[in-house]
Design a protein around this motif. Sequence first.
Motif, short mmCIF file in Angstrom:
data_model
loop_
_atom_site.label_atom_id
_atom_site.label_comp_id
_atom_site.label_asym_id
_atom_site.label_seq_id
_atom_site.Cartn_x
_atom_site.Cartn_y
_atom_site.Cartn_z
N GLU A 38 0.84 -1.21 0.00
CA GLU A 38 0.00 0.00 0.00
C GLU A 38 0.87 1.25 0.00
O GLU A 38 0.61 2.20 -0.75
CB GLU A 38 -0.93 0.01 1.22
CG GLU A 38 -2.08 -0.97 1.13
CD GLU A 38 -2.87 -1.07 2.44
OE1 GLU A 38 -2.74 -0.18 3.30
OE2 GLU A 38 -3.62 -2.06 2.58
N TYR A 41 2.54 1.60 -3.47
CA TYR A 41 1.60 2.11 -4.48
C TYR A 41 1.25 3.57 -4.23
O TYR A 41 1.11 4.35 -5.17
CB TYR A 41 0.32 1.26 -4.50
CG TYR A 41 0.52 -0.09 -5.15
CD1 TYR A 41 1.01 -0.19 -6.45
CD2 TYR A 41 0.22 -1.26 -4.48
CE1 TYR A 41 1.20 -1.42 -7.06
CE2 TYR A 41 0.40 -2.50 -5.09
CZ TYR A 41 0.89 -2.57 -6.37
OH TYR A 41 1.08 -3.79 -6.97
N HIS A 42 1.11 3.94 -2.97
CA HIS A 42 0.81 5.34 -2.64
C HIS A 42 1.92 6.26 -3.16
O HIS A 42 1.66 7.32 -3.74
CB HIS A 42 0.65 5.49 -1.12
CG HIS A 42 0.41 6.91 -0.70
ND1 HIS A 42 -0.80 7.55 -0.90
CD2 HIS A 42 1.23 7.81 -0.09
CE1 HIS A 42 -0.71 8.79 -0.44
NE2 HIS A 42 0.50 8.97 0.06
N GLU A 43 3.16 5.84 -2.98
CA GLU A 43 4.29 6.64 -3.44
C GLU A 43 4.32 6.70 -4.98
O GLU A 43 4.61 7.74 -5.56
CB GLU A 43 5.60 6.05 -2.91
CG GLU A 43 6.73 7.02 -2.84
CD GLU A 43 6.47 8.21 -1.94
OE1 GLU A 43 6.95 9.31 -2.30
OE2 GLU A 43 5.80 8.10 -0.90
N LEU A 44 3.99 5.59 -5.61
CA LEU A 44 3.91 5.59 -7.08
C LEU A 44 2.85 6.56 -7.57
O LEU A 44 3.07 7.29 -8.55
CB LEU A 44 3.57 4.19 -7.60
CG LEU A 44 4.69 3.18 -7.73
CD1 LEU A 44 4.13 1.84 -8.19
CD2 LEU A 44 5.76 3.65 -8.68
N GLU A 45 1.69 6.56 -6.91
CA GLU A 45 0.60 7.46 -7.31
C GLU A 45 1.00 8.92 -7.17
O GLU A 45 0.62 9.75 -7.99
CB GLU A 45 -0.65 7.18 -6.48
CG GLU A 45 -1.34 5.88 -6.86
CD GLU A 45 -2.47 5.51 -5.91
OE1 GLU A 45 -2.89 6.36 -5.10
OE2 GLU A 45 -2.92 4.35 -5.98
N LYS A 46 1.78 9.25 -6.14
CA LYS A 46 2.23 10.62 -5.96
C LYS A 46 3.10 11.07 -7.12
O LYS A 46 3.11 12.23 -7.49
CB LYS A 46 3.02 10.76 -4.65
CG LYS A 46 2.14 10.78 -3.44
CD LYS A 46 2.81 10.92 -2.10
CE LYS A 46 4.21 11.32 -1.98
NZ LYS A 46 4.72 11.34 -0.61
N GLU A 48 2.84 9.81 -10.23
CA GLU A 48 2.20 9.43 -11.49
C GLU A 48 2.27 10.50 -12.58
O GLU A 48 2.56 10.18 -13.73
CB GLU A 48 0.74 9.03 -11.24
CG GLU A 48 0.13 8.29 -12.39
CD GLU A 48 0.83 6.99 -12.75
OE1 GLU A 48 0.93 6.69 -13.94
OE2 GLU A 48 1.29 6.29 -11.83
N ARG A 51 5.61 10.23 -14.10
CA ARG A 51 5.73 8.97 -14.83
C ARG A 51 5.05 9.08 -16.19
O ARG A 51 5.56 8.59 -17.19
CB ARG A 51 5.09 7.82 -14.05
CG ARG A 51 5.93 7.31 -12.92
CD ARG A 51 5.20 6.15 -12.23
NE ARG A 51 6.09 5.58 -11.26
CZ ARG A 51 7.05 4.72 -11.55
NH1 ARG A 51 7.24 4.32 -12.77
NH2 ARG A 51 7.83 4.25 -10.62
N ASN A 52 3.87 9.70 -16.21
CA ASN A 52 3.15 9.84 -17.47
C ASN A 52 3.92 10.70 -18.47
O ASN A 52 3.81 10.52 -19.66
CB ASN A 52 1.76 10.43 -17.24
CG ASN A 52 0.82 9.43 -16.60
OD1 ASN A 52 1.02 8.22 -16.71
ND2 ASN A 52 -0.21 9.92 -15.93
#
Length: 174
Positions: A38, A41-46, A48, A51-52
């Motif tokens: 969790e 994934y939270h860090e990845l979402e921050k 994002e 990344r895009n």
Amino acid sequence: MKILIAEDEPDIAMQYELALKDRKHDVIITNDGEQCLEAFYHELEKDEPARNRKMMKRPPFDAVILDYRMPKKDGMEVAKEILAIEPKQRILFASAYVLETLVDSVKTLQQVVELIQKPFELDPFVDLIEDKGIYSELEKLNVNAKEIKDLNPTHQQVLDLLEGLKKLQKGRAL
């Protein structure tokens, strides 16, 4: 450095956290494999948006420290999931599990991960995370380690630099 730790023993987790924060690292402690994922994934979402736009070239954490045996999801399951998403993520297993069994298990990941067997002293543990040994080897090759650290490279970039310099040095010695 930004470090994610999954450790189900509260006393051990607290020791890791204190030792790392004492050296000014940003530490996130989780108590089991699911919490660790969790947080990952939270860090990845921050990150994002970056990344895009293909701007993020480094994993969300400088290191992910996993215990092998944990509730809900064990360290191996967590490592597989993280590496499937972010193959360049540095992962260290810190475990009291039998070393031979642990080595055999991590071979199934088909990626390099690091192992440190409990019990261990905290200073060498933090030194390992900080790549002190690698920077020491670079200094022996007359590299200004401070300048390299100031560039904030990933663990893999520092390893690649060391290996490249060793190859150059070996070529000169022939």
